[in-house]
Enzyme design. Structure first.
Site, PDB file in Angstrom:
ATOM      1  CG  HIS A 279     -68.162 -36.013 -45.225  1.00 21.40           C
ATOM      2  ND1 HIS A 279     -68.520 -34.928 -45.506  1.00 21.40           N
ATOM      3  CD2 HIS A 279     -68.367 -36.305 -44.038  1.00 21.40           C
ATOM      4  CE1 HIS A 279     -69.116 -34.497 -44.530  1.00 21.40           C
ATOM      5  NE2 HIS A 279     -69.159 -35.136 -43.347  1.00 21.40           N
ATOM      6  CG  ASP A 338     -66.969 -36.274 -40.474  1.00 22.04           C
ATOM      7  OD1 ASP A 338     -66.430 -37.173 -41.010  1.00 22.04           O
ATOM      8  OD2 ASP A 338     -67.341 -35.430 -40.874  1.00 22.04           O
ATOM      9  CD  GLU A 339     -70.856 -33.304 -40.546  1.00 27.07           C
ATOM     10  OE1 GLU A 339     -71.448 -32.538 -40.038  1.00 27.07           O
ATOM     11  OE2 GLU A 339     -70.244 -33.297 -41.409  1.00 27.07           O
ATOM     12  CB  VAL A 340     -72.226 -41.797 -41.195  1.00 25.84           C
ATOM     13  CG1 VAL A 340     -73.065 -42.976 -41.966  1.00 25.84           C
ATOM     14  CG2 VAL A 340     -70.867 -42.142 -40.899  1.00 25.84           C
TER      15      VAL A 340
ATOM     16  CG  LEU B   2     -68.651 -28.259 -39.158  1.00 23.62           C
ATOM     17  CD1 LEU B   2     -68.433 -26.752 -39.349  1.00 23.62           C
ATOM     18  CD2 LEU B   2     -69.783 -28.524 -38.296  1.00 23.62           C
TER      19      LEU B   2
END
Lengths: 543, 543
Positions: A279, A338-340, B2
């Site tokens: 992100h 998160d969400e790498v 997300l």
């Protein structure tokens, strides 16, 4: 049209459908009931009248600038309340009379004062272990007492919510009441996202006003993300100059000081999040070298997460975080995690080499490597909060790290984190951006984080609270407030109140009608919370 | 957090998901593209500059008060546009230059004027067969021509939407353009519901502003319903005095005159709906005798639909409708007729007797009986529009009755109505209050009413248009505008533009990026339309 019988409530099992329609609002608002529900409250029949010329707040114990500001704020709330009531009364009610007749034995005259007794000196900033307990006694001489300024603030909000107007009477009234109140959870948060859409400072302040009215105490500010970098850094001005949507769409040092101070005055922490290593695409507009080059068929196809093998990455993060720590006094710092997009890491020949040199077999080890190097950059100034992926991927975390759970509704993801002795903030049920099942609030109300865990070997106190998350993909200044409120109010009450042993028709009616009042109260105070329960209106008696 | 890759578009089949993120908005806005898409448009590379000191609207043909007001309105729009652009330019753009250099052969200097050539006298009010065709030619001396004032209005909106700003240049520009344009459907409506929640006059006017920007031409005003009766009648003042939520929450004669006149100035019809015999509970607060008593186990348990056996009912309806017809000049009157609670009729002993006396075997025959008596009450002044139930239940309708379809998505419900020779307004796919699948606009975009019917024996021109319905159960002043727009814009474009033979990547990108511009344009003109396409912002170049 549509829905002759409108039942918007997830609790609707209690209401049998019928073809008989009653005119008027679906659920009438309560009058002078508090949101979130106090732990202990006793109301009497006797009541007092609010007269702004008579009533005053008086300080009996310690004081400080926070208390002074609060007295000014609530004096203004009560004046406005009184003013709205009178203006409306004069305009539209043909026959009104004062309820203050000697004939009514319950009427005890004008409310004289609220004595505020703060028993200990003010703390400088709110924090995770802040004490928010207070006791409030409303009578001719009313009393509010707390060991902490934060408790006093919560008590003043409760006090302001006790006022109501009786239909046909022109007076603003308050019943004799005794309250002892404290929150069930110490962390009651709301996430806002200022990267997907820029939110003006005015709307962030309005969000803080709404949070105060709902006794929420953490504004989790997801300030930057892939899409834009609105944080204006003094050390790295190019980050926002190039990475913000527009050079005017930034948060300056002055803006942040204002927001943090406004929040502190309301007993609200501002928790900054700088999400790394994923992100972060907007960081790379000015500093492309800190991001990983992603490959496909031997060609670079774009930039991905931060490059964990590049020392420049850590230098920039460390320098930037020290500056952020100066601006945000909170003792916690949210590192994201998160969400790498590990597919990008796995595609890069240099990273593949690096992994094999360091005996890593899967890219999640790179994530662990990265976080292990980043966490110490916070130094002693703040403790980390991370999204659950960081824990899930086996990063060795300092024991005082808080892990925020968002992926799975229910206990499943919390248990291993609690077993490892970490504190947990629960968000999975409270993603306000998801409208899949409509946009009601009641589905948010039925979740209590601790009650989801049935085993008693774990220390449930380590579930320190929860957070409603208003991700910004489809939310900007046009709809932020109305979409967040009152849905976040449901989360606020669940995290504050004593759990309901079992929902009954009367408890559901209590919640629904108090929610109706809370929304009208927010509307009256200038917060455009949307209608909670189907057809209705805000009667003037809901102050 | 997300959704690392955010695809909000129902057309997303065209966009392959990827882990590569690009910073900035999900979809950049177009510059100076028109919404809804014109039927024929040719743009050239040459361009002109807007200078408010130079540019003027000039009238070459007929004129009237509507045209004069429009010139005033669009003069103000262009001035504001120019002002915003300059203000912002000075504030945040460090290096800007005027694009008006002699060196650029495409630049043709300042835009001189728009000559408006109205070829026929103005009509007094917009109507179902109104002519909205216009032709527009932008060059040094620009020309707008139409046989009708309504076409002139549409052309002026298109003209205003052609302006844009080039990044890095401080000028507001417009390209040489030729447009011939007309709507595919003559009825392009939006329903608002002021019974479930009261909507202020200011927000109704704002809704009309937004409709004009989207070339919608019918405001279907569902003014009263079960919950409240905000229409203030001179003949029956008790209806709103007792039936409105609050005596202040009404629409006075003056309010209605203002709304109708504001709409007319924008080429928008105001179609009043007084839904009978169901959805009338609020009428019964003042006049309980016109409603049917509903029975259960021999007891009256409440009031239901209007009593079709009571002559007082018809007398009141007739008298009220004559008054309403005075206030609303439209040639159509919406009688509702949907969702009648026939269980109540069947429960009432008097109505059971009445049915048997009149040889009726089912309560739908009572509905037919009722409508057959009510429709003539409109007299010659207006033709009826009814919800589809009235047709479905076999009521004999005058041939010029329009039937509004809402129950089933697709052709099924329209076919029998078309076979019977009635005109149809289609709404089934466009219930804006339904958020079940989120709140995007693209699902509304993929429906063209006529294209749903594959048989060629029917006269598809009898599908005169469609309507987006913003029912008011969970919508009030706090969220009406942001929830309606831009979702209603999708309906507006489908009802105006030529149908797309097949969606391609480029046509989807065209629609999505023009939608982004249209939303920013609405925001700039003070309409809080919510973000349409995920992350993004309104660049100043989108005027």
């Amino acid at each position: 049209m549509l829905r002759r019988i409108v039942i918007f409530n997830a609790f609707c099992v209690f209401f049998a459908a019928s073809y008989i329609v009653v005119p008027g609002p679906a659920y009438p608002a309560t009058k002078g009931e508090i949101w979130p529900k106090p732990q202990q409250e006793t109301k009497e029949w006797t009541y007092y009248k609010l007269s702004p010329a008579v009533f005053k707040f008086t300080v009996k114990g310690k004081t400080c600038d926070i208390l002074k500001a609060a007295i000014e704020r609530y004096t203004s709330v009560l004046r406005t309340t009184h003013h709205i009531a009178w203006k409306h009364t004069k305009k539209t009610w043909k026959k009104v009379e004062s309820r203050s007749t000697a004939a009514d034995p319950d009427f005890k005259g004008a409310l004289q004062e609220l004595q505020i007794n703060l028993l200990a000196p003010c703390e400088v900033y709110p924090h995770l272990e802040m004490n928010e307990k207070y006791s409030l006694k409303v009578s001719g001489i009313s009393k509010l007492e707390s060991d902490s300024i934060w408790g006093i603030l919560r008590g003043m909000e409760s006090f302001a919510q006790l006022f109501y107007m009786a239909k046909g009477y022109k007076d603003v009234l308050i019943n004799a009441t005794q309250i002892v109140d404290f929150p069930r959870y110490t962390y009651r948060g709301l996430l806002i996202d200022t990267s997907r859409h820029y939110i003006t400072v005015a709307n962030i302040l309005k969000t803080l006003d709404a949070m105060e009215m709902n006794k929420m105490n953490v504004l989790h500010w997801h300030i930057v993300d892939d899409q834009s970098f609105p944080y204006q850094s003094e050390k790295f001005p190019q980050l926002s100059l190039q990475g913000a949507y527009d050079p005017s769409m930034v948060y300056t040092k002055t803006n942040i000081i204002q927001i943090v101070s406004y929040a502190r005055d309301r007993g609200i922490r501002v928790l900054p999040e700088f999400d790394v290593p994923g992100h972060t695409r907007s960081w790379g507009v000015a500093y492309p070298s800190i991001l990983t080059k992603c490959y496909q068929y031997g060609q670079v196809v774009g930039l991905g997460p931060m490059d964990p093998t590049n020392n420049v990455t850590y230098k920039l993060i460390g320098d930037l975080f020290r500056e952020v720590q100066e601006r945000f006094p909170d003792k916690y710092f949210h590192l994201g995690g998160d969400e790498v997009a590990m597919e990008c890491w796995s595609s890069n020949p240099d990273l593949i080499n690096f992994m094999s040199e360091h005996n890593m077999t899967k890219p999640s080890e790179l994530h662990a490597y990265f976080m292990t190097k980043v966490i110490p950059l916070l130094g002693q100034k703040s403790k980390p909060i991370v999204w659950q992926e960081v824990f899930d991927e086996g990063v060795k975390l300092p024991s005082d790290t808080i892990v925020q759970v968002w992926k799975t509704v229910g206990a499943q993801d919390m248990i291993p984190i609690l077993e490892a002795g970490h504190k947990v903030v629960y968000s999975s049920s409270w993603y306000l951006d998801k409208l899949d099942g409509g946009d009601g609030w009641s589905k948010f109300y039925t979740v209590d984080p601790r009650q989801q865990i049935t085993t008693d070997v774990l220390d449930l106190n380590n579930i320190v609270g929860g957070e409603a998350c208003m991700w910004g993909e489809v939310v900007d200044d046009t709809n932020l407030i109305s979409r967040t409120w009152p849905r976040a109010s449901a989360v606020a009450e669940i995290l504050w109140r004593a759990p309901e042993p079992q929902y009954s028709l009367s408890s559901v009616m209590d919640i629904t009608t108090r929610m109706e009042e809370q929304v009208c109260r927010m509307n009256h105070r200038g917060i455009q919370a949307q209608p909670p329960n189907g057809p209705g209106f805000c009667p003037i008696e809901t102050l």
